[in-house]
Scaffold this motif. Structure first.
Motif, PDB file in Angstrom:
ATOM      1  N   GLY A 113      34.579  35.000  41.514  1.00 10.60           N
ATOM      2  CA  GLY A 113      35.293  34.349  42.607  1.00 10.60           C
ATOM      3  C   GLY A 113      36.794  34.512  42.554  1.00 10.60           C
ATOM      4  N   ASP A 114      37.266  35.337  41.629  1.00 10.30           N
ATOM      5  CA  ASP A 114      38.705  35.521  41.435  1.00 10.30           C
ATOM      6  C   ASP A 114      39.195  36.695  42.272  1.00 10.30           C
ATOM      7  OD1 ASP A 114      41.320  36.128  40.311  1.00 10.30           O
ATOM      8  OD2 ASP A 114      40.745  34.803  38.666  1.00 10.30           O
ATOM      9  N   LEU A 115      40.255  36.473  43.054  1.00  2.48           N
ATOM     10  CA  LEU A 115      40.789  37.521  43.924  1.00  2.48           C
ATOM     11  C   LEU A 115      41.990  38.226  43.316  1.00  2.48           C
ATOM     12  CD1 LEU A 115      40.629  35.753  47.407  1.00  2.48           C
ATOM     13  CD2 LEU A 115      38.929  37.203  46.315  1.00  2.48           C
ATOM     14  N   GLY A 116      42.256  37.987  42.042  1.00  2.00           N
ATOM     15  CA  GLY A 116      43.413  38.587  41.401  1.00  2.00           C
ATOM     16  C   GLY A 116      43.344  40.105  41.391  1.00  2.00           C
ATOM     17  N   VAL A 117      44.497  40.719  41.532  1.00  2.00           N
ATOM     18  CA  VAL A 117      44.561  42.175  41.491  1.00  2.00           C
ATOM     19  C   VAL A 117      44.106  42.693  40.137  1.00  2.00           C
ATOM     20  CG1 VAL A 117      46.123  44.154  41.647  1.00  2.00           C
ATOM     21  CG2 VAL A 117      46.414  42.220  43.192  1.00  2.00           C
ATOM     22  N   ASP A 118      44.415  41.945  39.072  1.00  3.26           N
ATOM     23  CA  ASP A 118      44.020  42.401  37.735  1.00  3.26           C
ATOM     24  C   ASP A 118      42.505  42.385  37.569  1.00  3.26           C
ATOM     25  OD1 ASP A 118      43.929  39.671  37.935  1.00  3.26           O
ATOM     26  OD2 ASP A 118      44.890  39.252  36.018  1.00  3.26           O
ATOM     27  N   VAL A 119      41.814  41.480  38.262  1.00  6.17           N
ATOM     28  CA  VAL A 119      40.350  41.467  38.189  1.00  6.17           C
ATOM     29  C   VAL A 119      39.784  42.721  38.833  1.00  6.17           C
ATOM     30  CG1 VAL A 119      38.250  40.247  38.892  1.00  6.17           C
ATOM     31  CG2 VAL A 119      40.252  38.953  38.153  1.00  6.17           C
ATOM     32  N   ARG A 120      40.297  43.052  40.003  1.00 10.24           N
ATOM     33  CA  ARG A 120      39.825  44.266  40.676  1.00 10.24           C
ATOM     34  C   ARG A 120      40.194  45.511  39.884  1.00 10.24           C
ATOM     35  NH1 ARG A 120      42.438  43.115  46.350  1.00 10.24           N
ATOM     36  NH2 ARG A 120      43.353  41.311  45.286  1.00 10.24           N
ATOM     37  N   ALA A 121      41.380  45.479  39.248  1.00 10.49           N
ATOM     38  CA  ALA A 121      41.777  46.618  38.423  1.00 10.49           C
ATOM     39  C   ALA A 121      40.892  46.758  37.192  1.00 10.49           C
ATOM     40  CB  ALA A 121      43.238  46.462  38.001  1.00 10.49           C
ATOM     41  N   THR A 122      40.315  45.662  36.737  1.00 10.05           N
ATOM     42  CA  THR A 122      39.403  45.718  35.589  1.00 10.05           C
ATOM     43  C   THR A 122      38.013  46.180  36.003  1.00 10.05           C
ATOM     44  OG1 THR A 122      40.624  43.919  34.514  1.00 10.05           O
ATOM     45  CG2 THR A 122      38.387  44.347  33.728  1.00 10.05           C
ATOM     46  N   LEU A 123      37.563  45.764  37.173  1.00  9.12           N
ATOM     47  CA  LEU A 123      36.213  46.114  37.614  1.00  9.12           C
ATOM     48  C   LEU A 123      36.125  47.538  38.162  1.00  9.12           C
ATOM     49  CD1 LEU A 123      35.147  42.795  39.395  1.00  9.12           C
ATOM     50  CD2 LEU A 123      34.371  43.641  37.181  1.00  9.12           C
ATOM     51  N   ASN A 124      37.177  48.007  38.800  1.00  8.13           N
ATOM     52  CA  ASN A 124      37.120  49.339  39.422  1.00  8.13           C
ATOM     53  C   ASN A 124      36.788  50.457  38.442  1.00  8.13           C
ATOM     54  OD1 ASN A 124      37.458  48.913  42.207  1.00  8.13           O
ATOM     55  ND2 ASN A 124      39.646  48.554  41.952  1.00  8.13           N
ATOM     56  N   PRO A 125      37.372  50.481  37.226  1.00  4.32           N
ATOM     57  CA  PRO A 125      36.993  51.554  36.297  1.00  4.32           C
ATOM     58  C   PRO A 125      35.517  51.539  35.910  1.00  4.32           C
ATOM     59  CG  PRO A 125      39.056  50.539  35.609  1.00  4.32           C
ATOM     60  CD  PRO A 125      38.507  49.689  36.705  1.00  4.32           C
ATOM     61  N   LEU A 126      34.885  50.363  35.965  1.00  3.46           N
ATOM     62  CA  LEU A 126      33.456  50.304  35.648  1.00  3.46           C
ATOM     63  C   LEU A 126      32.628  51.022  36.707  1.00  3.46           C
ATOM     64  CD1 LEU A 126      33.117  46.570  34.498  1.00  3.46           C
ATOM     65  CD2 LEU A 126      33.557  48.595  33.098  1.00  3.46           C
TER      66      LEU A 126
END
Length: 666
Positions: A218-231
């Motif tokens: 549920g977190d919209l932080g840019v760092d969360v998306r930056a962490t998930l995108n490489p996966l």
């Protein structure tokens, strides 16, 4: 007899051992006594001496780990000395010291354990350990584990910030271990967030990674998306049989179903699985390399300008084995048919990629919703600005029917009034509080003067009024240039209006915009009170409804016109102070808002406060919506908005909130 003698010796040996247990033991005789901490530190350094002296980024990690994992109290200070280039090695005996350069070639040496000076050392017998930037960065990573539990909260926070800036697998366990003992609630939440992100990226336990991904869903932080995108990063894999065993397949491509033949063949060429297509440069080079007696493969040079003859010449070179044949369409089709095309995730764990994909889908949906909310906040903010700019014009235009082209210059005068007040009162909070009534007073007086000197002689003559106010507009602009110059002047907002209200990484709005919105609501309430609860408001409504009837009832229309024009001009001055807080204060400031002000009044309904509010909201939302659809061209967005307003007026010429009663027919 022998048995009795052995039994006696055994009893005697037991007694001696029992007595020995009761005697105090000397440190010099006890092999189990640990060496002092300083001695242990020196021993540790000497055991890693070769690696430390070499300071090679490729080989230094074991030495750093040995110090960091030693458990010695001095380990943190030692790493800091090493990182700060204050660690010295005495060549004569291999001892390490903290060194401070005194003069010339001498250093004062300090014991690493006690910190006490142990004398001077000559430069020739000392080697300063100078780690390069790469080694210093590795030492910094090792220091994080100590900094995360430092008594100073500023150091702990800086350590977490360092991890956020440069995440690494080495920081995961120290960060996780520091969370239970963290005493500051905000910092503990920050640590927990970074621990979840590091777990997603670096933890070897798939279950732990899945839990972390679910926790951050549920977190919209840019760092969360930056962490998930490489996966979810993937690469194309091409093979004749199929994907490698155990590969995490993202998709299998079918020709003409997501993958064109041209792209498929280009992928084969890129991997040297098929011959490249023949390029014009390659053909030209081959033809130039085989010119013989003015011909190429029997074709005269003069004929090579013809594409067909060029192809004939090249085919001749191919037949002679002097050039590479181009692949035929059939050969290309056969090559494509021999292979299968897959997208394979870089992340090997299927459960992790599935969870990451599902979380990213939820986040993308939430981002769209929040972007819509952010766009709505921007539109409301813009509408509040347009309302402030237009409400004064709505009053004068609605009551008097005067097309005041100088209304924008009253906004400009208010902004410059705020600037002058700030030059006198340096405190920005007090100056803004003084500037608002001062701007109202200045523009109120200017409005009354303009009405008495010019407007009153031009009632019921709209063309002359428009030309006169347009001339006044130009004159006021030139006067402002003469007084303040052409350079933009700053109107600084108070410190408590700096920054923005940040809801999340998607939704935010500046405090200045919020203040303008509150100011607009305040003036809406004030105007409604004036119009509905005061004598001036009653007389204004009477003149608006029926000027002749109001005059016959004892109301002085000229006085109402004067005060109404002054009131509308004063409100424009206050709008100028508000607009000047975020816009450039120049002589042309009013030009940026006069068109929008007229559009707001006309769309909302002439003479209606609620109509002006509705028009401001409609124009604000329309402009932001068009800018969102066409973000690269704001001028085109304004043009589209004007076209939409023209179309709207065709269907509702009296505006959103049309006047009722006699005034509606005037």
């Amino acid at each position: 007899m022998t048995r009795f003698l052995a039994a006696g010796l055994f009893v005697l040996w037991g007694c001696v051992a029992a007595i020995a247990q009761t005697l105090p033991q000397s440190d010099s005789l006890s092999s189990d006594t640990l060496a002092p901490s300083g001695a242990a530190l020196l021993t540790l350094l000497q055991s890693q001496s070769e690696l430390i002296v070499a300071s090679s980024r490729r080989t230094i990690q074991p030495a750093i780990d040995a110090i960091a994992d030693s458990g010695l109290a001095e380990a943190q200070e030692l790493l800091q000395l090493w990182q700060g280039k204050k660690l010295l090695l005495r060549k004569s005996d291999g001892s390490f010291f903290r060194g401070e350069k005194i003069t010339g070639g001498e250093y004062e040496l300090f014991d690493l354990d006690t910190g006490v000076s142990v004398g001077m050392g000559d430069k020739t017998d000392l080697k300063q350990i100078k780690p390069n930037s790469g080694v210093r960065a590795m030492i910094g990573t090792a220091l994080v584990r100590f900094q995360l539990e430092d008594p100073d909260i500023a150091i702990r926070r800086a350590a977490v910030t360092s991890i956020k800036r440069d995440p690494s697998a080495a920081a995961l366990l120290p960060l996780r271990a520091s969370i239970p003992g963290e005493t500051d609630d905000d910092l503990r939440r920050l640590k927990q967030r970074q621990e979840r992100l590091l777990t997603i990226r670096f933890d070897l336990d798939t279950v732990a990674r899945l839990e972390a991904i679910n926790d951050m869903s549920g977190d919209l932080g840019v760092d969360v998306r930056a962490t998930l995108n490489p996966l979810l990063s993937r690469a194309m894999h091409i093979d004749t049989n199929g994907p490698p065993a155990g590969a995490n397949i993202a998709a299998e491509w079918r020709i003409d179903d997501g993958l064109t033949k041209a792209d498929a063949y280009a992928a084969l060429v890129e991997r040297d699985l098929a011959p490249a297509l023949l390029q014009q440069d390659e053909m030209k080079s081959a033809l130039e390399a085989h010119i013989v007696a003015g011909r190429v493969a029997g074709v005269p040079l003069a004929q090579l300008s013809d594409p067909a003859m060029r192809q004939k010449a090249y085919d001749g070179l191919v037949a002679e084995g002097l050039a590479r044949p181009a692949p035929t369409l059939q050969e290309m089709a056969d090559a494509i048919a021999r292979y299968r095309f897959f997208d394979i995730y870089d992340e090997p764990a299927v459960d992790v990629t599935n969870a990451a994909a599902a979380t990213m889908a939820r986040i993308d949906t939430d981002v769209v919703v929040n972007q819509a909310a952010d766009l709505a906040l921007d539109a409301i903010s813009l509408a509040s600005i347009y309302f402030l700019a237009a409400i004064g014009l709505a009053i004068t235009f609605g009551v008097m029917g005067v097309i005041n082209m100088a209304h924008g210059e009253f906004i400009m005068m208010g902004a410059y009034t705020g600037y002058v007040v700030q030059q006198i009162i340096p405190d920005h909070t007090i100056s803004i509080l003084v500037a608002i009534p001062a701007a109202f007073a200045v523009t109120f007086g200017a409005g009354i003067a303009m009405e008495r000197l010019v407007i009153r002689w031009l009632y019921n003559r709209p063309l002359e009024t428009l030309l006169a106010t347009f001339g006044i507009s130009i004159a006021l602009q030139q006067l402002a240039k003469n007084v303040f110059g052409t350079q933009a002047r700053p109107l600084t907002s108070p410190g408590w209006l700096d920054g923005a209200w940040v809801v999340n990484d998607v939704v935010s709005i500046s405090y200045i915009r919020i203040a303008i919105f509150v100011l607009a609501l305040g003036f809406l309430a004030l105007l409604l009170f004036i119009i509905r609860r005061t004598r001036l408001g009653l007389e204004t409504r009477a003149v608006t409804q029926n000027r002749s009837m109001a005059a016959s009832m004892g109301i002085n229309p000229d006085r109402v016109n004067m005060l109404t024009f002054g009131l509308g001009s004063g409100i424009a001055g206050i709008a100028g102070v508000a607009i000047g807080l975020f816009a450039k204060v120049t002589s042309e400031l009013g030009n940026d808002y006069i068109v929008q002000s007229f559009m707001t009044v006309v769309v909302g309904g002439v003479g209606s406060i609620w109509g002006t509010l509705a028009g401001a909201v409609m124009i604000g939302f329309s402009q932001k919506g068009i800018e969102w659809l066409n973000p690269s061209n704001t001028l085109a967005a304004q043009t589209y908005m004007i076209v939409l307003i023209i179309i709207f007026i065709q269907f509702r010429p009296r505006g959103i909130v049309a006047l009722r009663g006699r005034a509606a027919g005037d």
